[in-house]
Design a protein around this motif. Structure first.
Motif, mmCIF file in Angstrom:
data_model
loop_
_atom_site.group_PDB
_atom_site.id
_atom_site.type_symbol
_atom_site.label_atom_id
_atom_site.label_comp_id
_atom_site.label_asym_id
_atom_site.label_seq_id
_atom_site.Cartn_x
_atom_site.Cartn_y
_atom_site.Cartn_z
ATOM 1 N N UNK A 37 0.473 4.430 11.080
ATOM 2 C CA UNK A 37 1.812 3.820 11.099
ATOM 3 C C UNK A 37 1.853 2.591 10.188
ATOM 4 N N UNK A 41 4.150 1.689 7.023
ATOM 5 C CA UNK A 41 4.970 0.475 6.961
ATOM 6 C C UNK A 41 4.803 -0.242 5.616
ATOM 7 N N UNK A 44 6.557 1.783 3.030
ATOM 8 C CA UNK A 44 8.020 1.669 3.170
ATOM 9 C C UNK A 44 8.532 0.323 2.648
ATOM 10 N N UNK B 15 6.693 0.513 14.146
ATOM 11 C CA UNK B 15 5.562 -0.008 13.382
ATOM 12 C C UNK B 15 5.584 0.592 11.972
ATOM 13 N N UNK B 16 5.845 1.899 11.890
ATOM 14 C CA UNK B 16 5.826 2.606 10.604
ATOM 15 C C UNK B 16 7.040 2.304 9.730
ATOM 16 N N UNK B 17 8.109 1.813 10.338
ATOM 17 C CA UNK B 17 9.361 1.627 9.607
ATOM 18 C C UNK B 17 9.285 0.456 8.636
ATOM 19 N N UNK B 18 10.350 0.308 7.827
ATOM 20 C CA UNK B 18 10.376 -0.774 6.849
ATOM 21 C C UNK B 18 10.726 -2.125 7.482
ATOM 22 N N UNK B 19 10.995 -2.143 8.794
ATOM 23 C CA UNK B 19 11.176 -3.431 9.479
ATOM 24 C C UNK B 19 9.819 -4.139 9.503
ATOM 25 N N UNK B 20 9.797 -5.435 9.135
ATOM 26 C CA UNK B 20 8.492 -6.108 9.044
ATOM 27 C C UNK B 20 7.847 -6.378 10.413
ATOM 28 N N UNK B 21 8.622 -6.390 11.486
ATOM 29 C CA UNK B 21 8.030 -6.472 12.831
ATOM 30 C C UNK B 21 8.552 -5.299 13.661
ATOM 31 N N UNK B 22 7.740 -4.779 14.585
ATOM 32 C CA UNK B 22 6.351 -5.147 14.799
ATOM 33 C C UNK B 22 5.487 -4.719 13.612
ATOM 34 N N UNK B 23 4.420 -5.472 13.368
ATOM 35 C CA UNK B 23 3.522 -5.167 12.261
ATOM 36 C C UNK B 23 2.077 -5.364 12.697
#
Lengths: 209, 209
Positions: A37, A41, A44, B15-23
């Motif tokens: 994941x 990230x 992405x 986690x995998x998405x382009x949102x920086x949190x959660x990271x």
């Protein structure tokens, strides 16, 4: 209910409880899935940025693979429980007659082979995540490169964890040819993973220090 | 919603998405919490068994500590998000006038100090989990001792992961006395953790091989 539909809090409660599953095998799979994941990230947050146009095609290909590995490793949490339950179920079979005893031993041995191959597959998948984390640490967006370092350590912890389950089950297998082949593959994967994890973590450490 | 009330699947998706949190910080905390949970599991499967009566009192004390660490590390997932959001919020402050610029820099620097201390606390907590995993690997129920090996690798991955977040934030802090003191403590914790993790994993590996 599959593991991924449980809340994180409930999963950790069950992990801590005296129930033998979920246990180390489930934790190993989650570590690997977390690593995959985090590779996704970082990618992405890299693709679409002009500064990284040159690596975009390569990283998009890595993303397809990291997402497939994430799905496989998430499913592996449940595979581990099934393999463990089958071994426990086999040990619980009746052993009143000689025939029952023989059937029980055969069922135990077959279940142990599955319970060796399931964590070995998790080791292979974590090994693949380490490869992808290495590429991502080299080429990903510098602003989030620390996450590529977390990705590689997550996958390596998953690999080392699953490795213990391969060993513990292979030890009880009477078919030594089968068991030795698995341990040999495991040792190769462990050696490769250790070298690449150290190298990747150092690359990231130097970029963020 | 706190992280522990999310499903595992949704957490991994985010986690995998382009949102920086959660990271990586959240992943570090989960690794540590997983390690603490597995220490608890091994102890829950050890206490009450006549064969382990001699170590029962000591392991019950370890269990109280591992459960406290599990709770702290689970909360740390959300602390990491808050610390990151505060830094991002500070960078987004207006910088039209000289006064605004000065206030913005001051707010950024204060947020960076918190964003260094939050993962450093996660490093300390993971270090404590490693201590407990070492005791558990020595004295826990042999039938589930592989889980003590998974516990130590989980906590060590959490420690190495949080360490990267300490470095990346400490790097941007202008108060070098503050930053250097954190890095110095970090290096000490890393050195101790590496030695004890290797030793503990080898103890477990020898017991299961």
């Amino acid at each position: 209910m599959t593991a991924k539909d449980q809340t994180l809090g409930v999963f950790l409660d069950e992990l801590a409880s005296e129930a033998p599953t979920p246990g180390g095998g489930g934790a190993a799979a989650i570590h690997g899935a977390t690593g995959a994941a985090l590779v996704s990230m970082v990618i992405n947050l890299t693709v679409g940025k002009p500064k990284y146009a040159e690596v975009e095609a390569e990283l998009k290909d890595v993303l397809v693979r990291s997402e497939a590995l994430r799905a496989q490793l998430t499913d592996a949490i449940d595979d581990d429980v099934k393999a463990f339950d089958a071994v426990m179920g086999a040990y619980g079979l009746p052993r009143g007659t000689d025939e029952e005893k023989a059937a029980r031993v055969e069922t135990i041995q077959a279940a142990l082979k599955v319970a060796t191959d399931v964590p070995l597959e998790a080791v292979r998948l974590c090994r693949d995540v380490i490869d992808l984390a290495a590429i991502t640490a080299d080429k990903g967006n510098l602003n989030v490169i620390s996450d590529a370092g977390v990705a590689v350590q997550s996958a390596y912890a998953g690999l080392l964890s699953a490795a213990l389950n391969v060993r513990v089950n292979a030890k009880s297998i009477k078919d030594r040819e089968f068991a030795d082949a698995r341990i040999q593959e495991l040792e190769t994967l462990l050696g490769e993973a250790e070298t690449l994890t150290k190298k990747t973590y150092d690359v990231v450490k130097n970029k963020v220090s």
